[in-house]
Design a protein around this motif. Structure first.
Motif, short mmCIF file in Angstrom:
data_model
loop_
_atom_site.label_atom_id
_atom_site.label_comp_id
_atom_site.label_asym_id
_atom_site.label_seq_id
_atom_site.Cartn_x
_atom_site.Cartn_y
_atom_site.Cartn_z
N TYR A 83 -13.05 10.59 2.96
CA TYR A 83 -11.51 10.80 2.47
C TYR A 83 -11.26 9.80 1.43
O TYR A 83 -10.19 9.61 0.92
CB TYR A 83 -10.57 10.49 3.89
N ALA A 187 -8.94 16.40 0.43
CA ALA A 187 -8.76 16.03 2.05
C ALA A 187 -9.70 17.12 2.70
O ALA A 187 -10.36 16.70 3.75
CB ALA A 187 -7.16 16.17 2.38
N GLY A 190 -13.18 16.50 1.96
CA GLY A 190 -13.55 15.26 2.91
C GLY A 190 -13.87 15.85 4.48
O GLY A 190 -14.65 15.24 5.05
#
Length: 403
Positions: A83, A187, A190
């Motif tokens: 992240y 995100a 991630g």
């Protein structure tokens, strides 16, 4: 390994959805960053900056990125943080908002420094993601990733001409919307990255455990030569990216917007050329792609300062197509030398790219103040001749088999 996600990591399947997503994030990242040089004419006029000050702005941006990237890459190799990609984009978001409101030279330097910090996090970790999703086709994966960045870099001047130049410095803040989209995309990436790392740990097949394949001397020689090649390429690119608009305005009396469109043509050609370097390197060998890309651009760069307006634009497009194919091949060649340190090597070479670009911008800005922008282009056109040193690269790749 039978489930699909695991197969994409340890089998030979290329995960195109992830590659396209990380390429799109790269497009957004580099589009926002390319706004910085695209608004130089506006900032120069508004604040009365010299060419040397313009060069210092680029130097600060490039150095904050380049000095931090190798460290970020080394950390990514040892302790991957899926992240961190979204967090890095957050730095870019803050930097853009600061640049839109910056009232002075010092504030502008702080703003571009924040944007550089975002870049330092993004590139090494995202290069690891690209290789993880490559399915063994590392050149193709790197090119897909890189073409997003080049496309974004090409869009920056175009959007600056359409949005920032007509509406002023405050309009830079609209690009923060792209940063918010980037945070959302990264995100999601991630999450995928985290699952692959967990799968690697369960199967004791982490991507950083590959044993060294080449003697240290071979690695050192090759990395030095690659550094020279990156220097020749990105010092020249610095002259084009930062001063091509001034060159066109000075020599042909173009308007600011007209010169921005010509810079867009060069950068768009670079984005197109980028895509072919990686797959071609997978097929014929990366050394040949590097050689043909940098040295092959020399005849066109040597002609550019001495021809008319139409020919100048056409040559810029050809140069962009030819010279841009080198970086994907250089980066994959370098990671093949040290396959257990993908993040660090990506950080070093992206750092070199940004750092040398920044030094080149500062140097050529100083030189333009002392002489002229046209003299800068007469000198910088010699740089691709350094591509001849590619012949000294060790032959580390196996012979390609016909598919």
């Amino acid at each position: 390994m039978t489930d699909k996600k695991s197969h994409t990591v340890y089998g030979r399947q290329t995960v195109y959805a992830v590659l396209l997503a990380i390429s799109f994030a790269h497009l957004l990242n580099d589009m926002m960053q390319s706004v910085i040089p695209a608004v130089y004419p506006l900032l120069k006029e508004k604040f009365g900056f010299t060419f040397a000050q313009i060069g210092v702005i680029t130097l600060v941006f490039q150095l904050t990125s380049s000095l931090l990237q190798p460290f970020a890459g080394r950390i990514a190799d040892r302790h991957p943080r899926p992240y961190s990609l979204a967090i890095g984009m957050g730095f870019t978001l803050v930097g853009l908002l600061a640049l839109a409101a910056a009232p002075s030279f010092g504030w502008i330097l702080a703003a571009v420094g924040l944007i550089g910090c975002g870049s330092s996090v993004f590139h090494p970790e995202s290069s690891r993601v690209a290789q993880l999703a490559s399915g063994g086709r590392k050149g193709l994966a790197q090119s897909i990733f890189q073409v997003g960045g080049n496309a974004g870099g090409a869009m920056g001047p175009l959007l600056a001409a359409l949005v920032v130049i007509p509406f002023g410095q405050g309009a830079i803040g609209w690009f923060a919307l792209a940063a918010l989209v980037g945070i959302f995309v990264l995100a999601r990436i991630g999450g995928w990255y985290k699952r692959q790392l967990h799968a690697a740990a369960r199967n004791r097949a982490g991507v950083t455990k590959t044993a060294p394949r080449f003697p240290r001397r071979t690695v050192r020689i090759a990395l030095f030569i690659l550094g020279v090649l990156v220097f020749s390429k990105y010092f020249y690119i610095a002259s084009m990216t930062n001063y091509f608009t001034f060159f066109l305005m000075d020599k042909f009396s173009m308007s600011v917007q007209g010169a921005q469109y010509c810079l867009f043509a060069f950068l768009a050609a670079s984005a197109i050329g980028t895509f072919f370097g990686g797959p071609l390197g997978d097929r014929i060998g990366r050394k040949y792609v590097i050689w043909g890309s940098i040295l092959g651009a020399a005849p066109f760069t040597l002609l550019l300062p001495y021809v008319g307006q139409t020919a100048t634009i056409l040559l810029a497009v050809v140069i962009g197509l030819v010279i841009s194919s080198a970086f994907s091949a250089i980066l994959v060649y370098a990671t093949d030398l040290m396959p257990d340190k993908v993040g660090m090597i990506a950080g070093v070479f992206f750092g070199l790219m940004f750092g040398l670009g920044g030094l080149g911008s500062a140097f050529f800005g100083w030189l333009a103040d002392k002489t002229s922008v046209q003299f800068v282009f007469q000198i910088s056109t010699l740089l691709p001749l350094l591509g001849v040193v590619t012949g000294f690269l060790p032959n580390i790749e196996p012979k390609r088999k016909k598919e």
